[in-house]
Design an enzyme around this catalytic site. Structure first.
Site, PDB file in Angstrom:
ATOM      1  N   LYS A   1      -5.312   5.626  -7.422  1.00  0.00           N
ATOM      2  CA  LYS A   1      -5.035   7.064  -7.524  1.00  0.00           C
ATOM      3  C   LYS A   1      -4.930   7.494  -8.986  1.00  0.00           C
ATOM      4  O   LYS A   1      -5.465   8.527  -9.378  1.00  0.00           O
ATOM      5  CB  LYS A   1      -3.746   7.415  -6.792  1.00  0.00           C
TER       6      LYS A   1
ATOM      7  N   LEU B   1       0.885  -1.160   0.000  1.00  0.00           N
ATOM      8  CA  LEU B   1       0.000   0.000   0.000  1.00  0.00           C
ATOM      9  C   LEU B   1       0.925   1.212   0.000  1.00  0.00           C
ATOM     10  O   LEU B   1       1.991   1.171   0.623  1.00  0.00           O
ATOM     11  CB  LEU B   1      -0.868   0.026   1.266  1.00  0.00           C
ATOM     12  N   ASP B   2       0.508   2.272  -0.662  1.00  0.00           N
ATOM     13  CA  ASP B   2       1.320   3.495  -0.640  1.00  0.00           C
ATOM     14  C   ASP B   2       1.470   3.978   0.797  1.00  0.00           C
ATOM     15  O   ASP B   2       0.621   3.702   1.645  1.00  0.00           O
ATOM     16  CB  ASP B   2       0.634   4.607  -1.443  1.00  0.00           C
ATOM     17  N   ALA B   3       2.507   4.767   1.029  1.00  0.00           N
ATOM     18  CA  ALA B   3       2.745   5.263   2.395  1.00  0.00           C
ATOM     19  C   ALA B   3       1.549   6.071   2.903  1.00  0.00           C
ATOM     20  O   ALA B   3       1.217   6.038   4.093  1.00  0.00           O
ATOM     21  CB  ALA B   3       4.008   6.104   2.428  1.00  0.00           C
TER      22      ALA B   3
ATOM     23  N   THR C   1      -1.581   5.584   2.066  1.00  0.00           N
ATOM     24  CA  THR C   1      -2.818   4.789   2.034  1.00  0.00           C
ATOM     25  C   THR C   1      -2.935   4.044   3.362  1.00  0.00           C
ATOM     26  O   THR C   1      -1.927   3.576   3.900  1.00  0.00           O
ATOM     27  CB  THR C   1      -2.777   3.772   0.867  1.00  0.00           C
TER      28      THR C   1
END
Ligand code: URA
Length: 235
Positions: free
Chosen positions: A190, A102-104, A106
């Site tokens: 995104k 997961l993105d930082a 998210t």
């Protein structure tokens, strides 16, 4: 057994990542650097070092669900010394690692395990496991924009697979969307929302296949129950 499979079973990384590590010259078998992918090892006889550290078969398999907060990176170590998701898992001695990322910025459901085979399987693009997200986006997408998101858009020259998209709530200047995708392309949700001019302000993953985050609090983690583990193995 092939070296990359053995590395995955030892919980080093997925098979694919292990292959990269082999090609990078980070793996030694009986004190000799091996960069050939077909290399076969005998786990009972051969000594395998990864980055100079001896690896061995993981006996106890661990499966964890984390509700990842913002600011944590989905890697084992961060070169810049930033916070990583495993910092949040206290009291677990096994060497677990995140399944996918997961993105930082998210939040939400992230699985961690030392079961290299399962992690490899779950991350394989052929599996197309549905992943559901709640996204707060700028503005309110209209019907055409929602349809575009559903049908798929072209990202880096390749169309995204059909997605399920619903509006949960509309406000004057933002909307809450429920988005289900079946791929795991980099920053996919995104990029999809940006494409229709409704950039994501906040993103949270709420499920992976039948596994649901439920009431797990932000920053908290729990072991999966046997039913959930069996489900993942059955995919
Ligand atoms: N899609 C994104 O854009 N970011 C994530 O972290 C997960 C899916």
């Amino acid at each position: 057994m092939r070296l990359q499979k053995y590395m995955a079973l030892c919980g080093v990384a997925s098979r694919r990542k292990s292959e990269e590590m082999i090609l990078e010259g980070r793996v030694k078998v009986n004190n000799k650097v091996i960069t050939k992918l077909g290399t076969v090892v005998d786990p009972n006889k051969d000594i395998v070092l990864v980055d100079g550290k001896k690896i061995k078969l993981e006996s106890k398999k661990i499966y964890i669900m984390l509700n990842k907060p913002i600011g944590y990176y989905s890697t084992l170590k961060d070169e810049k010394g930033r916070k990583v998701v495993t910092d949040l898992i206290e009291g677990v001695r096994e060497r677990i690692y995140p399944v996918g990322r997961l993105d930082a910025d998210t939040t939400g459901l992230l699985l961690l395990t030392n079961d290299g085979e399962l992690a490899y399987k779950l991350m394989h693009p052929s599996k197309q496991i549905p992943k559901r997200y709640i996204a707060i986006v700028e503005g309110v997408p209209n019907k055409q924009e929602l349809e575009k998101l559903r049908r798929g858009i072209v990202l880096e020259g390749k169309k995204t697979a059909p997605a399920k998209v619903k509006i949960v709530k509309k406000f004057d200047d933002e909307a809450i969307l429920d988005i289900e995708i079946h791929e795991g392309r980099n920053r996919q949700v995104k990029k999809m929302c940006e494409f229709v001019n409704h950039p994501v302000k906040k993103l949270k993953r709420i499920s992976i296949g039948e596994l649901e985050l439920g009431g797990l609090l932000l920053g908290n983690w729990r072991y999966l129950n046997p039913e959930e583990i069996n489900y993942l193995k059955s995919i």
